[in-house]
Design a protein around this motif. Structure first.
Motif, mmCIF file in Angstrom:
data_model
loop_
_atom_site.group_PDB
_atom_site.id
_atom_site.type_symbol
_atom_site.label_atom_id
_atom_site.label_comp_id
_atom_site.label_asym_id
_atom_site.label_seq_id
_atom_site.Cartn_x
_atom_site.Cartn_y
_atom_site.Cartn_z
ATOM 1 N N TYR A 1 -16.797 -11.259 -9.984
ATOM 2 C CA TYR A 1 -16.365 -9.863 -9.891
ATOM 3 C C TYR A 1 -16.176 -9.465 -8.428
ATOM 4 C CZ TYR A 1 -21.240 -8.789 -8.658
ATOM 5 O OH TYR A 1 -22.465 -8.762 -8.037
ATOM 6 N N ARG B 1 -13.119 0.925 -8.953
ATOM 7 C CA ARG B 1 -13.368 0.051 -10.094
ATOM 8 C C ARG B 1 -14.017 -1.246 -9.631
ATOM 9 N NH1 ARG B 1 -12.498 3.246 -14.362
ATOM 10 N NH2 ARG B 1 -12.385 1.373 -15.670
ATOM 11 N N PHE C 1 -13.769 -5.187 -10.568
ATOM 12 C CA PHE C 1 -12.851 -6.074 -11.263
ATOM 13 C C PHE C 1 -13.557 -7.382 -11.629
ATOM 14 C CE2 PHE C 1 -10.567 -3.269 -8.429
ATOM 15 C CZ PHE C 1 -9.613 -2.704 -9.278
ATOM 16 N N ASN D 1 -12.142 -4.429 -16.108
ATOM 17 C CA ASN D 1 -12.814 -3.718 -15.019
ATOM 18 C C ASN D 1 -13.694 -2.623 -15.578
ATOM 19 O OD1 ASN D 1 -11.173 -1.024 -14.910
ATOM 20 N ND2 ASN D 1 -9.598 -2.627 -14.915
#
Length: 222
Positions: A137, A143, A145, A165
């Protein structure tokens, strides 16, 4: 005569003012107890993290149903923060939720795959395939992801994967020591274009120090 005219004008003005106040009061009462029509300038996305991670687990499970032989054991490795070896609470919760959902779908999430047989359960079925669930990630400005996949241990073939996300909000921030660790700064460049001499400072993938062999991390995330 002039005095009477002035008195009449003053009386009319008083009546008009009284009517305006009454109308204003009525219009004001119409809005009492009602929510304002405007909202906060920055509205935080509070979608539950578990809901989004479970959806990802569902998508991966759907792919495994078509490709993974019955009885195949799946071990789990902690999801990675791209460009860092740091293990965060966010990674732990993320990994557990995705793995939990895949297990709920009937797949064998195990701690040790060596105890599982490698022979087919039936003559008409393919032999079990030892696999690993891995993921990575990155933290953005709003956000986080995520990418995750189940791949075979033998040759690193990806049998199921998904990209999604989750919001970077007050809840997920508590799982990410953003202020304490420079490796978790959101992905935004505020200093202008990078010069060629700055290329060494860019984030890079760090190989697994525990010598795990999921093909997903070696091939896709490198």
């Amino acid at each position: 005569m002039k005095g009477k005219t002035i008195s009449l004008i003053m009386a009319l003005a008083a009546l008009m003012a009284l009517g305006a106040c009454s109308g204003y009061k009525e219009r004001t009462l119409d809005y009492l107890g009602k929510r304002p029509t405007t909202g906060p300038f920055f509205k935080e996305d509070n979608t539950p993290m578990v809901e989004l991670n479970y959806k990802a687990g569902d998508q991966i499970s759907n792919q495994l149903e078509e490709r993974l032989p019955p009885g195949s054991p799946i071990t789990v490795t902690m999801f990675r923060l791209r460009g860092s070896n740091l293990q965060t609470d966010f990674a732990k919760v993320l990994t557990e939720q995705v793995a939990s959902r895949i297990a709920q779908k009937g797949f064998a999430i195990v701690a040790d795959s060596s105890r599982f047989p490698t022979t087919a359960l039936d003559e008409d079925l393919a032999p079990p395939e030892k696999c690993v669930l891995a993921g990575a990630y990155s933290v953005g400005t709003e956000r986080i992801f995520i990418t995750a996949a189940v791949s075979t241990v033998a040759d690193g073939e990806i049998l199921g994967s998904w990209d999604w996300n989750v919001p970077l909000n007050s809840r997920t921030r508590t799982l990410l020591p953003i202020k304490e660790d420079p490796n978790i700064s959101p992905m935004v460049n505020t200093s202008g274009p990078l010069e060629k001499s700055d290329s060494a400072a860019q984030p890079h993938y760090v190989p697994d120090q525990l010598h795990n062999q999921p093909g997903f991390e070696q091939d896709i995330m490198n």
